[in-house]
Write a protein that holds these residues in place. Sequence first.
Motif, PDB file in Angstrom:
ATOM      1  N   MET A  43       0.912  -1.350  -0.207  1.00 55.94           N
ATOM      2  CA  MET A  43       0.006   0.054  -0.020  1.00 55.94           C
ATOM      3  C   MET A  43       0.929   1.225   0.023  1.00 55.94           C
ATOM      4  O   MET A  43       0.568   2.338  -0.619  1.00 55.94           O
ATOM      5  CB  MET A  43      -0.823   0.068   1.194  1.00 55.94           C
ATOM      6  CG  MET A  43      -1.832   0.953   1.316  1.00 55.94           C
ATOM      7  SD  MET A  43      -3.184   1.305  -0.197  1.00 55.94           S
ATOM      8  CE  MET A  43      -4.184  -0.048   0.531  1.00 55.94           C
ATOM      9  N   GLY A  44       1.959   1.277   0.806  1.00 56.43           N
ATOM     10  CA  GLY A  44       2.821   2.507   0.859  1.00 56.43           C
ATOM     11  C   GLY A  44       3.431   2.519  -0.644  1.00 56.43           C
ATOM     12  O   GLY A  44       3.684   3.847  -0.951  1.00 56.43           O
ATOM     13  N   ILE A  45       3.985   1.536  -1.230  1.00 54.56           N
ATOM     14  CA  ILE A  45       4.795   1.672  -2.380  1.00 54.56           C
ATOM     15  C   ILE A  45       3.572   2.213  -3.381  1.00 54.56           C
ATOM     16  O   ILE A  45       3.981   2.968  -4.457  1.00 54.56           O
ATOM     17  CB  ILE A  45       5.180   0.389  -2.603  1.00 54.56           C
ATOM     18  CG1 ILE A  45       6.239  -0.370  -1.853  1.00 54.56           C
ATOM     19  CG2 ILE A  45       5.924   0.341  -4.191  1.00 54.56           C
ATOM     20  CD1 ILE A  45       6.503  -1.627  -2.160  1.00 54.56           C
ATOM     21  N   GLY A 105      -9.015  -8.850  -1.253  1.00 58.27           N
ATOM     22  CA  GLY A 105      -9.942  -8.028  -1.330  1.00 58.27           C
ATOM     23  C   GLY A 105      -9.677  -6.600  -1.465  1.00 58.27           C
ATOM     24  O   GLY A 105     -10.626  -5.785  -2.357  1.00 58.27           O
ATOM     25  N   THR A 106      -8.499  -6.312  -1.421  1.00 58.68           N
ATOM     26  CA  THR A 106      -8.154  -4.755  -1.516  1.00 58.68           C
ATOM     27  C   THR A 106      -8.079  -4.262  -2.939  1.00 58.68           C
ATOM     28  O   THR A 106      -8.355  -3.249  -3.475  1.00 58.68           O
ATOM     29  CB  THR A 106      -6.658  -4.517  -1.032  1.00 58.68           C
ATOM     30  OG1 THR A 106      -6.644  -4.968   0.334  1.00 58.68           O
ATOM     31  CG2 THR A 106      -6.207  -3.062  -1.255  1.00 58.68           C
ATOM     32  N   LEU A 116     -12.214   4.124  -1.793  1.00 58.76           N
ATOM     33  CA  LEU A 116     -11.636   4.507  -0.776  1.00 58.76           C
ATOM     34  C   LEU A 116     -12.174   3.544   0.258  1.00 58.76           C
ATOM     35  O   LEU A 116     -11.646   3.104   1.412  1.00 58.76           O
ATOM     36  CB  LEU A 116     -11.574   5.648  -0.553  1.00 58.76           C
ATOM     37  CG  LEU A 116     -10.882   6.299   0.936  1.00 58.76           C
ATOM     38  CD1 LEU A 116      -9.551   6.021   0.934  1.00 58.76           C
ATOM     39  CD2 LEU A 116     -11.137   7.618   1.250  1.00 58.76           C
ATOM     40  N   THR A 117     -13.607   3.535   0.491  1.00 59.79           N
ATOM     41  CA  THR A 117     -14.337   2.546   1.552  1.00 59.79           C
ATOM     42  C   THR A 117     -13.870   1.170   1.528  1.00 59.79           C
ATOM     43  O   THR A 117     -13.660   0.661   2.402  1.00 59.79           O
ATOM     44  CB  THR A 117     -15.772   2.816   1.159  1.00 59.79           C
ATOM     45  OG1 THR A 117     -16.083   3.945   1.491  1.00 59.79           O
ATOM     46  CG2 THR A 117     -16.444   1.890   2.249  1.00 59.79           C
ATOM     47  N   ILE A 118     -13.915   0.668   0.276  1.00 60.57           N
ATOM     48  CA  ILE A 118     -13.543  -0.732  -0.016  1.00 60.57           C
ATOM     49  C   ILE A 118     -11.955  -0.950   0.341  1.00 60.57           C
ATOM     50  O   ILE A 118     -11.704  -1.902   1.180  1.00 60.57           O
ATOM     51  CB  ILE A 118     -13.529  -1.210  -1.509  1.00 60.57           C
ATOM     52  CG1 ILE A 118     -15.218  -1.004  -1.673  1.00 60.57           C
ATOM     53  CG2 ILE A 118     -13.322  -2.719  -1.667  1.00 60.57           C
ATOM     54  CD1 ILE A 118     -15.932  -1.992  -0.934  1.00 60.57           C
ATOM     55  N   ALA A 119     -11.220  -0.056   0.001  1.00 57.20           N
ATOM     56  CA  ALA A 119      -9.812  -0.020   0.559  1.00 57.20           C
ATOM     57  C   ALA A 119      -9.573  -0.003   2.005  1.00 57.20           C
ATOM     58  O   ALA A 119      -8.742  -0.947   2.557  1.00 57.20           O
ATOM     59  CB  ALA A 119      -9.045   0.895  -0.238  1.00 57.20           C
ATOM     60  N   PHE A 185      -1.809  -6.686  -5.299  1.00 54.57           N
ATOM     61  CA  PHE A 185      -2.778  -7.076  -3.992  1.00 54.57           C
ATOM     62  C   PHE A 185      -3.328  -8.836  -4.348  1.00 54.57           C
ATOM     63  O   PHE A 185      -3.380  -9.401  -3.320  1.00 54.57           O
ATOM     64  CB  PHE A 185      -3.987  -6.397  -3.523  1.00 54.57           C
ATOM     65  CG  PHE A 185      -3.400  -4.795  -3.061  1.00 54.57           C
ATOM     66  CD1 PHE A 185      -2.745  -4.823  -1.994  1.00 54.57           C
ATOM     67  CD2 PHE A 185      -3.631  -3.579  -4.167  1.00 54.57           C
ATOM     68  CE1 PHE A 185      -2.091  -3.537  -1.504  1.00 54.57           C
ATOM     69  CE2 PHE A 185      -3.097  -2.683  -3.389  1.00 54.57           C
ATOM     70  CZ  PHE A 185      -2.416  -2.460  -2.320  1.00 54.57           C
ATOM     71  N   ALA A 186      -3.822  -8.931  -5.591  1.00 57.65           N
ATOM     72  CA  ALA A 186      -4.558 -10.137  -5.618  1.00 57.65           C
ATOM     73  C   ALA A 186      -3.211 -11.159  -5.880  1.00 57.65           C
ATOM     74  O   ALA A 186      -3.739 -12.370  -5.351  1.00 57.65           O
ATOM     75  CB  ALA A 186      -5.166 -10.002  -7.122  1.00 57.65           C
TER      76      ALA A 186
END
Length: 435
Positions: A43-45, A105-106, A116-119, A185-186
């Motif tokens: 996520m940070g990357i 899921g991300t 944004l809500t899903i993330a 993510f997947a």
Amino acid sequence: VGTTEGTAGGCSAVQSSSGKGWRLQIFIVGTAMLLCNLDRVAMGILAVPLIQEFSLSMTELGVLQSSYLWGYLVGQIPAGLASDKYGGVEVMLVGLLVWSLATCGTALAKYAAAPLTIAIASRVLMGLGSSVALPAVAATVAKEVPANQRARSTTISYALFNIGNVVANLCTPYVSEFLGWHWSFAIYGALGVVWTAVCFYLLRGARARRQKSAVTLKELHAEPPKKPVNILQAVRKKKLWAQLLILAYCHSTIGLGYFTLQSWIPAFMAKDLGIVSLKVAGLCTALVWLATAFNTAFVGVVADKLLSKIEFWKVRRIAMTISTIIPAACFFVLSTTSNPLVGVFCILIGLVSWSFDYAGFHPYIVEVSGKYSGTVLSFTNSAGVIAGIAGNIATGYLVGLEGNFTRVFRILAGVYLLSCILWNLTMKGEKLELV
């Protein structure tokens, strides 16, 4: 030098006599730690492409970065109690499955009407699953590993944890460029699901082979049942709470520095150092974490050898002094420079020095807590997580307000300096009497 309490020592004797089965367990928790960091760091990357695709403000990014820690915080105490009761390896694998599914899921945020809500929801669930990581390692080391192997076993687990940073920084920019950010993510989540199944299979086979010898060893080395932690009794012990609160502050220092750097290095390189290429930033960050991982493994071996010459708490004090005073100096320099070479060098030296805490703080918890290591570490780590949440949100706010990381790094320098002072004044190897 009496590095462990009697019950922990007895457990070590049994494990040492039963062969090297503990090595498989350290391998399992170590590889799970690698996957934990791989999933977490992505996520940070990907902060820059996410800002561009979803038009996120720096404050929104700070909330997204910290959302992982919300679930991580909620799960800490239950994870510690479960690790001590059911075994660190089993709890770690359950957590691995949960956080891997959440990582998958991300990727769905890409196609959602409210991305944004899903993330955020996915990251909260990922944090909840990975809350088992540190307590599970502590419980496994305390229960399964011989006393003279504990520092290196701990540092090997955390070296693999930092290798997850390396893999993420090397692979994620390319996966994002050629397949899309969501595929990172997947793929990482799917890898964790498969590895969970493999580890359960390996663990079941190894324990079946050890069953007969384990029964014999239990008869030879009968161990008194572990008393449950009496919360009310523990609360009344002022001296215990003084130790726990100082340990919690020191752990919050570790967490604040770690989570801030892990989440914001790419943004810092782009804003303050002018390194805007995701690949270049990823390569620089990967080299930093690779050096950190190697040093993490190295300091554990050195610390275990020093135990034959120096009292255990003095070994831990040396490690903790290095892991706080040098990062404090590096943070201060980072607050004053915009030179890319100086900036990357300070991040490198700061994180390599910071990794000495794996031979200081974490083995110290095992040595003074014994069989309750998972529970104690979950408490102190909760402080680290709270600091990480506050640090991520505050960093987003301050950078958005001032346009740079100057004040962020000066605050970190002061926090680390205070941690060094508190540890040296108070941590003298006294047992934490929870019962």
